[in-house]
Write a protein that holds these residues in place. Structure first.
Motif, PDB file in Angstrom:
ATOM      1  N   ASP A 124      72.625  67.900  58.173  1.00 54.98           N
ATOM      2  CA  ASP A 124      73.866  67.991  57.036  1.00 54.98           C
ATOM      3  C   ASP A 124      72.968  69.546  56.556  1.00 54.98           C
ATOM      4  O   ASP A 124      72.548  69.940  56.252  1.00 54.98           O
ATOM      5  CB  ASP A 124      73.486  67.976  55.769  1.00 54.98           C
ATOM      6  CG  ASP A 124      74.421  68.063  54.345  1.00 54.98           C
ATOM      7  OD1 ASP A 124      74.886  69.120  54.472  1.00 54.98           O
ATOM      8  OD2 ASP A 124      75.045  67.265  53.860  1.00 54.98           O
ATOM      9  N   ASP A 160      69.356  58.762  57.298  1.00 55.71           N
ATOM     10  CA  ASP A 160      67.684  57.733  57.321  1.00 55.71           C
ATOM     11  C   ASP A 160      66.635  57.920  58.552  1.00 55.71           C
ATOM     12  O   ASP A 160      65.676  57.579  58.416  1.00 55.71           O
ATOM     13  CB  ASP A 160      68.742  56.067  57.595  1.00 55.71           C
ATOM     14  CG  ASP A 160      69.230  56.082  55.595  1.00 55.71           C
ATOM     15  OD1 ASP A 160      68.894  57.142  55.425  1.00 55.71           O
ATOM     16  OD2 ASP A 160      70.656  55.176  56.029  1.00 55.71           O
ATOM     17  N   GLU A 161      67.761  58.561  59.568  1.00 60.18           N
ATOM     18  CA  GLU A 161      66.243  57.977  60.525  1.00 60.18           C
ATOM     19  C   GLU A 161      65.346  59.448  60.996  1.00 60.18           C
ATOM     20  O   GLU A 161      64.378  59.405  60.971  1.00 60.18           O
ATOM     21  CB  GLU A 161      67.535  58.817  61.947  1.00 60.18           C
ATOM     22  CG  GLU A 161      66.354  58.907  63.475  1.00 60.18           C
ATOM     23  CD  GLU A 161      67.215  59.337  64.745  1.00 60.18           C
ATOM     24  OE1 GLU A 161      66.783  59.670  65.642  1.00 60.18           O
ATOM     25  OE2 GLU A 161      68.143  58.569  64.430  1.00 60.18           O
ATOM     26  N   PRO A 196      70.142  63.028  63.812  1.00 54.89           N
ATOM     27  CA  PRO A 196      71.612  62.590  63.767  1.00 54.89           C
ATOM     28  C   PRO A 196      71.480  61.938  62.929  1.00 54.89           C
ATOM     29  O   PRO A 196      73.005  62.429  61.808  1.00 54.89           O
ATOM     30  CB  PRO A 196      71.711  61.466  64.781  1.00 54.89           C
ATOM     31  CG  PRO A 196      70.747  61.794  65.873  1.00 54.89           C
ATOM     32  CD  PRO A 196      69.135  62.527  64.723  1.00 54.89           C
ATOM     33  N   THR A 197      70.928  61.545  61.664  1.00 54.83           N
ATOM     34  CA  THR A 197      71.158  60.875  60.410  1.00 54.83           C
ATOM     35  C   THR A 197      69.992  61.132  59.585  1.00 54.83           C
ATOM     36  O   THR A 197      68.967  61.310  59.933  1.00 54.83           O
ATOM     37  CB  THR A 197      71.575  59.011  59.924  1.00 54.83           C
ATOM     38  OG1 THR A 197      70.370  58.757  60.974  1.00 54.83           O
ATOM     39  CG2 THR A 197      72.621  59.005  61.115  1.00 54.83           C
ATOM     40  N   GLY A 245      67.547  65.193  58.320  1.00 55.37           N
ATOM     41  CA  GLY A 245      69.649  65.125  58.295  1.00 55.37           C
ATOM     42  C   GLY A 245      69.781  66.388  59.620  1.00 55.37           C
ATOM     43  O   GLY A 245      68.428  66.964  59.352  1.00 55.37           O
TER      44      GLY A 245
END
Length: 317
Positions: A271, A221-222, A218-219, A269
């Protein structure tokens, strides 16, 4: 036109999840599959290591995509005669849509029988002899072989495909790239660096495959957290990756790899632009086939996003 495949990570997923990913990849429009061949995972966090030949048999019943082993070491842990039989059966089950990818291996998987782990030059000599043995067995003829490293006594494979599977050879340095050109039908690597590929193509007209890993999340960083926890050991440099014998040793060496190094090395991520750019590096380098693995639990989302957005953009140029 470049073909795009999905990379099945046996170090991270059990056999049922791998078969699920194979079917999802076919539904999403991937062209082919890579599958790793390990006895141990690289670290305990990855937590899996199913027997690759059993998984290939299940995949053959679940989907119609071609499969390449990326890669099998046919020298120390598994005698080349057994690899020849396993590969021949896999090719039959897959309807001749099988490529035997081979390499010189890592101590991580090969030391388990208690045999000494040879230096790189000897491992390459062993690989050359092993490929010779495998190809002779695929003729279906009786083979007796008294070689430097392997012995066969009146061995014969009865279940053989209509034509012998191609053999692709993994190569990173000049010697292994030369071997890939001389004994292989194609070339396997994991870097978009065009120089090794150019070196191979000076010596061979065979196709070239390359693979990479991403971490859909989802991100970003995750994704970085997941990638570093599960595959931070991929940052262990140089010959260490070939000589460390256990997941514990890789975990110890992996403590030297920082989270920021993982962030730079792995596309993380959701993107889509970043994922397209990552695979485009391999396309621009000139590879015929590019395979991508997903690190972590979000493989369903990754496969769907690649089918809907990433692969169409890459194919559109």
């Amino acid at each position: 036109m470049t073909r795009f495949g999905y990379f099945l990570l046996c170090e991270e997923h059990g056999p049922r999840a791998l078969v699920e990913q194979a079917t999802l990849a076919e539904q999403a429009g991937f062209d082919a599959l890579w599958i790793s061949d390990h006895f141990h995972p690289w670290n305990h966090a990855q937590g899996e290591s199913p027997f690759v030949w059993s998984v290939i048999g299940a995949i053959a019943q679940a989907c119609d995509l071609p499969v390449t082993t990326a890669v099998t070491c046919p020298t120390v842990r598994t005698h080349p005669a057994i690899v020849a039989q396993a590969a021949a059966t896999s090719a039959v089950m897959l309807g001749d849509r099988f490529v035997l990818g081979v390499g010189t291996g890592e101590a991580l998987n090969e030391h388990i029988t208690g045999e000494p782990w040879p230096p790189a030059a000897i491992r390459l000599e062993m690989l050359r002899e092993a490929v010779e043995v495998i190809r002779r067995l695929w003729t279906g003829e009786v083979v007796t072989h008294r070689g430097t490293y392997f012995q066969l006594d009146q061995a014969q494979i009865y279940t053989t495909p209509t034509s012998p599977p191609p053999v692709y050879v993994s190569g990173f340095g000049p010697d292994s790239i030369r071997a890939a050109a001389e004994i292989g039908d194609g070339y396997i690597t994991t870097s978009p660096d065009p120089e090794p590929l150019a070196r191979f193509r000076e010596l061979s007209s065979g196709p070239a495959q390359a693979g990479t890993k991403v971490c859909w999340a989802p991100t970003a960083d995750e994704g970085v957290e997941i990638a570093h926890r599960l595959w931070g050991t991929s940052g262990v440099p140089g010959e260490l990756a070939q000589v460390l014998p256990t997941p514990q040793h890789f975990e110890q060496a992996g403590e030297l790899v920082t989270t920021e190094q993982t962030r730079k090395a792995v596309t993380c991520g959701n993107d889509v632009d970043a994922h397209v750019a990552k695979l485009q590096e391999f396309v621009d380098a000139g590879f015929d086939e590019v395979y991508v693995a997903n690190i972590g639990p979000h493989y369903r989302e990754m496969i769907a996003a690649y089918g809907e957005q990433v692969l169409p953009r890459l194919r559109a140029g």
